[in-house]
Scaffold this active site. Sequence first.
Site, PDB file in Angstrom:
ATOM      1  N   ASP A 144      -5.113 -14.242   0.842  1.00 40.02           N
ATOM      2  CA  ASP A 144      -5.446 -12.833   1.103  1.00 40.02           C
ATOM      3  C   ASP A 144      -5.018 -12.461   2.526  1.00 40.02           C
ATOM      4  OD1 ASP A 144      -6.756 -10.337   1.491  1.00 40.02           O
ATOM      5  OD2 ASP A 144      -8.341 -10.899   0.103  1.00 40.02           O
ATOM      6  N   HIS A 196      -5.534  -9.308   3.937  1.00 41.69           N
ATOM      7  CA  HIS A 196      -6.264  -8.156   4.497  1.00 41.69           C
ATOM      8  C   HIS A 196      -7.154  -8.596   5.658  1.00 41.69           C
ATOM      9  CE1 HIS A 196      -5.253  -6.999   0.345  1.00 41.69           C
ATOM     10  NE2 HIS A 196      -5.101  -5.780   0.859  1.00 41.69           N
ATOM     11  N   SER A 244      -9.837 -13.054  -4.529  1.00 41.97           N
ATOM     12  CA  SER A 244     -10.530 -13.680  -3.392  1.00 41.97           C
ATOM     13  C   SER A 244     -11.996 -13.967  -3.693  1.00 41.97           C
ATOM     14  CB  SER A 244     -10.433 -12.791  -2.150  1.00 41.97           C
ATOM     15  OG  SER A 244      -9.090 -12.594  -1.818  1.00 41.97           O
TER      16      SER A 244
HETATM   17 CO1  B1M Z   1      -4.048  -4.146  -0.138  1.00 40.67          CO
HETATM   18  N1  B1M Z   1      -5.170  -4.023  -1.763  1.00 40.67           N
HETATM   19  N2  B1M Z   1      -2.824  -5.225  -1.070  1.00 40.67           N
HETATM   20  N3  B1M Z   1      -3.046  -3.996   1.487  1.00 40.67           N
HETATM   21  N4  B1M Z   1      -5.297  -2.771   0.465  1.00 40.67           N
HETATM   22  C1  B1M Z   1      -6.502  -3.319  -1.590  1.00 40.67           C
HETATM   23  C2  B1M Z   1      -7.614  -4.308  -1.259  1.00 40.67           C
HETATM   24  C3  B1M Z   1      -6.661  -2.675  -3.042  1.00 40.67           C
HETATM   25  C4  B1M Z   1      -8.118  -2.448  -3.479  1.00 40.67           C
HETATM   26  C5  B1M Z   1      -5.856  -1.363  -3.088  1.00 40.67           C
HETATM   27  C6  B1M Z   1      -5.937  -0.642  -4.413  1.00 40.67           C
HETATM   28  O1  B1M Z   1      -5.357  -1.083  -5.377  1.00 40.67           O
HETATM   29  N5  B1M Z   1      -6.649   0.456  -4.469  1.00 40.67           N
HETATM   30  C7  B1M Z   1      -5.899  -3.733  -3.942  1.00 40.67           C
HETATM   31  C8  B1M Z   1      -6.738  -4.896  -4.486  1.00 40.67           C
HETATM   32  C9  B1M Z   1      -6.929  -4.813  -5.984  1.00 40.67           C
HETATM   33  C10 B1M Z   1      -7.555  -6.017  -6.560  1.00 40.67           C
HETATM   34  O2  B1M Z   1      -7.607  -7.113  -6.099  1.00 40.67           O
HETATM   35  N6  B1M Z   1      -8.071  -5.769  -7.722  1.00 40.67           N
HETATM   36  C11 B1M Z   1      -4.843  -4.223  -2.968  1.00 40.67           C
HETATM   37  C12 B1M Z   1      -3.637  -4.857  -3.375  1.00 40.67           C
HETATM   38  C13 B1M Z   1      -3.379  -4.898  -4.843  1.00 40.67           C
HETATM   39  C14 B1M Z   1      -2.730  -5.409  -2.450  1.00 40.67           C
HETATM   40  C15 B1M Z   1      -1.453  -6.214  -2.757  1.00 40.67           C
HETATM   41  C16 B1M Z   1      -1.578  -7.251  -3.886  1.00 40.67           C
HETATM   42  C17 B1M Z   1      -0.344  -5.196  -3.059  1.00 40.67           C
HETATM   43  C18 B1M Z   1       0.989  -5.796  -3.448  1.00 40.67           C
HETATM   44  O3  B1M Z   1       1.549  -6.613  -2.762  1.00 40.67           O
HETATM   45  N7  B1M Z   1       1.447  -5.368  -4.580  1.00 40.67           N
HETATM   46  C19 B1M Z   1      -1.184  -6.878  -1.398  1.00 40.67           C
HETATM   47  C20 B1M Z   1      -1.976  -8.194  -1.291  1.00 40.67           C
HETATM   48  C21 B1M Z   1      -1.336  -9.209  -0.462  1.00 40.67           C
HETATM   49  C22 B1M Z   1      -2.246 -10.417  -0.302  1.00 40.67           C
HETATM   50  O4  B1M Z   1      -3.340 -10.297   0.221  1.00 40.67           O
HETATM   51  N8  B1M Z   1      -1.781 -11.550  -0.764  1.00 40.67           N
HETATM   52  C23 B1M Z   1      -1.793  -5.896  -0.458  1.00 40.67           C
HETATM   53  C24 B1M Z   1      -1.355  -5.678   0.848  1.00 40.67           C
HETATM   54  C25 B1M Z   1      -1.903  -4.745   1.708  1.00 40.67           C
HETATM   55  C26 B1M Z   1      -1.288  -4.365   3.074  1.00 40.67           C
HETATM   56  C27 B1M Z   1      -0.645  -5.559   3.768  1.00 40.67           C
HETATM   57  C28 B1M Z   1      -0.263  -3.299   2.854  1.00 40.67           C
HETATM   58  C29 B1M Z   1      -2.533  -3.740   3.793  1.00 40.67           C
HETATM   59  C30 B1M Z   1      -3.364  -4.752   4.603  1.00 40.67           C
HETATM   60  C31 B1M Z   1      -3.039  -4.771   6.058  1.00 40.67           C
HETATM   61  C32 B1M Z   1      -4.017  -5.603   6.827  1.00 40.67           C
HETATM   62  O5  B1M Z   1      -5.176  -5.771   6.488  1.00 40.67           O
HETATM   63  N9  B1M Z   1      -3.519  -6.132   7.912  1.00 40.67           N
HETATM   64  C33 B1M Z   1      -3.396  -3.316   2.602  1.00 40.67           C
HETATM   65  C34 B1M Z   1      -4.448  -2.361   2.703  1.00 40.67           C
HETATM   66  C35 B1M Z   1      -4.569  -1.632   4.026  1.00 40.67           C
HETATM   67  C36 B1M Z   1      -5.334  -2.096   1.626  1.00 40.67           C
HETATM   68  C37 B1M Z   1      -6.440  -1.023   1.512  1.00 40.67           C
HETATM   69  C38 B1M Z   1      -5.736   0.291   1.237  1.00 40.67           C
HETATM   70  C39 B1M Z   1      -7.359  -0.848   2.694  1.00 40.67           C
HETATM   71  C40 B1M Z   1      -8.050  -2.115   3.168  1.00 40.67           C
HETATM   72  C41 B1M Z   1      -8.738  -1.902   4.491  1.00 40.67           C
HETATM   73  O6  B1M Z   1      -8.263  -2.319   5.518  1.00 40.67           O
HETATM   74  N10 B1M Z   1      -9.884  -1.181   4.474  1.00 40.67           N
HETATM   75  C42 B1M Z   1      -7.269  -1.569   0.283  1.00 40.67           C
HETATM   76  C43 B1M Z   1      -8.034  -0.515  -0.457  1.00 40.67           C
HETATM   77  C44 B1M Z   1      -9.536  -0.732  -0.442  1.00 40.67           C
HETATM   78  O7  B1M Z   1     -10.074  -1.585   0.214  1.00 40.67           O
HETATM   79  N11 B1M Z   1     -10.222   0.019  -1.213  1.00 40.67           N
HETATM   80  C45 B1M Z   1      -6.304  -2.471  -0.381  1.00 40.67           C
HETATM   81  C46 B1M Z   1     -10.649  -0.890   5.677  1.00 40.67           C
HETATM   82  C47 B1M Z   1     -11.544  -2.099   6.023  1.00 40.67           C
HETATM   83  C48 B1M Z   1     -12.342  -1.822   7.278  1.00 40.67           C
HETATM   84  O8  B1M Z   1     -12.420  -2.302   4.939  1.00 40.67           O
HETATM   85  O9  B1M Z   1     -11.778  -4.743   4.700  1.00 40.67           O
HETATM   86  O10 B1M Z   1     -13.344  -3.630   3.050  1.00 40.67           O
HETATM   87  P1  B1M Z   1     -12.815  -3.758   4.420  1.00 40.67           P
HETATM   88  O11 B1M Z   1     -14.020  -4.159   5.402  1.00 40.67           O
HETATM   89  C49 B1M Z   1     -15.286  -3.534   5.398  1.00 40.67           C
HETATM   90  C50 B1M Z   1     -16.305  -4.228   4.498  1.00 40.67           C
HETATM   91  O12 B1M Z   1     -15.756  -4.720   3.303  1.00 40.67           O
HETATM   92  C51 B1M Z   1     -16.917  -5.263   5.376  1.00 40.67           C
HETATM   93  O13 B1M Z   1     -16.876  -4.687   6.672  1.00 40.67           O
HETATM   94  C52 B1M Z   1     -15.841  -3.707   6.768  1.00 40.67           C
HETATM   95  C53 B1M Z   1     -16.405  -2.391   7.258  1.00 40.67           C
HETATM   96  O14 B1M Z   1     -17.345  -2.501   8.260  1.00 40.67           O
HETATM   97  N12 B1M Z   1     -16.343  -6.603   5.480  1.00 40.67           N
HETATM   98  C54 B1M Z   1     -17.111  -7.656   5.877  1.00 40.67           C
HETATM   99  C55 B1M Z   1     -15.100  -7.055   5.289  1.00 40.67           C
HETATM  100  N13 B1M Z   1     -15.028  -8.361   5.532  1.00 40.67           N
HETATM  101  C56 B1M Z   1     -16.246  -8.764   5.894  1.00 40.67           C
HETATM  102  C57 B1M Z   1     -16.736 -10.024   6.238  1.00 40.67           C
HETATM  103  C58 B1M Z   1     -18.076 -10.144   6.581  1.00 40.67           C
HETATM  104  C59 B1M Z   1     -18.909  -9.030   6.578  1.00 40.67           C
HETATM  105  C60 B1M Z   1     -18.449  -7.773   6.213  1.00 40.67           C
HETATM  106  O15 B1M Z   1     -18.627 -11.292   6.944  1.00 40.67           O
HETATM  107  C61 B1M Z   1     -17.852 -12.446   6.994  1.00 40.67           C
END
Ligand code: B1M
Length: 209
Positions: free
Chosen positions: A98, A100, A151
């Site tokens: 992963d 992200h 993940s």
């Molecule tokens: Co990706 N991606 N992405 N992506 N991406 C998602 C996760 C997705 C939901 C988008 C969608 O389809 N709507 C989807 C996953 C679907 C699934 O698994 N069912 C997805 C996909 C499919 C993919 C790829 C597979 C796409 C492809 O290649 N075809 C690929 C995966 C590659 C891989 O990982 N092997 C991919 C790639 C990418 C980018 C590289 C383009 C980029 C990431 C850049 C980066 O992180 N450096 C990206 C992004 C930006 C997203 C979305 C749009 C935004 C994620 C984000 O940063 N959110 C995302 C959509 C979504 O999440 N709904 C998506 C903001 C961030 C602050 O939130 O990380 O959730 P989050 O963190 C929150 C809480 O969750 C929590 O605290 C934070 C807020 O305070 N939290 C924790 C997180 N970690 C924590 C740990 C803790 C405690 C709290 O304690 C340890």
Amino acid sequence: LPLFERLERRIVDGERSGLEADLDEAMTEKPPLEIINETLLSGMKTVGELFGSGQMQLPFVLQSAEVMKAAVAHLEPHMEKDDSGGKGRIVLATVKGDVHDIGKNLVDIILSNNGYEVVNLGIKQPITTILDAAEEKRADAIGMSGLLVKSTVIMRDNLEEMNSRGVAEKWPVLLGGAALTRSYVENDLTDIYAGDVHYARDAFEGLRL
Ligand code: B1M
């Protein structure tokens, strides 16, 4: 557009130029964390929705992520800090497979600024690396982040591995990331590991836990 709408738009559009000036202006009105939580994360949510519904292509998602990261980096030095590291040490990683890391890095910032020492291993980290680092750094806890549905399965495997290594007494585990749900963690994962397993919805819940 008004300032905060413009900032949110910058995330959605991946528009970097002029970002810092807007953020500086925003900081005269709100503290940095509020700007992140209310404005920037709302932009990232829209990006997720657009991508999920096929209205946005991956390179643009990457651009948005880069603007988000630049914004957080610009705001971070202005946050209130207790950076003593004295409250405890946590090893933090995005799990194997992963990439992200925006959420994980926010957790790092919030914990680091609130008196915890964070060993941030980065992305795509296998459990062996996480456990080696926890051992070497004498960590008090382990935090795993992951956004892909895949993940959540890796986290389950990781907990199984930790359990079989008998490290439950050593390390409570904090789990977070958009693909996880509280019920999955509390119903399906807590039984796998004999130690404490907690779900954090966001970085602040992570801090509280
Ligand atoms: Co990706 N991606 N992405 N992506 N991406 C998602 C996760 C997705 C939901 C988008 C969608 O389809 N709507 C989807 C996953 C679907 C699934 O698994 N069912 C997805 C996909 C499919 C993919 C790829 C597979 C796409 C492809 O290649 N075809 C690929 C995966 C590659 C891989 O990982 N092997 C991919 C790639 C990418 C980018 C590289 C383009 C980029 C990431 C850049 C980066 O992180 N450096 C990206 C992004 C930006 C997203 C979305 C749009 C935004 C994620 C984000 O940063 N959110 C995302 C959509 C979504 O999440 N709904 C998506 C903001 C961030 C602050 O939130 O990380 O959730 P989050 O963190 C929150 C809480 O969750 C929590 O605290 C934070 C807020 O305070 N939290 C924790 C997180 N970690 C924590 C740990 C803790 C405690 C709290 O304690 C340890």
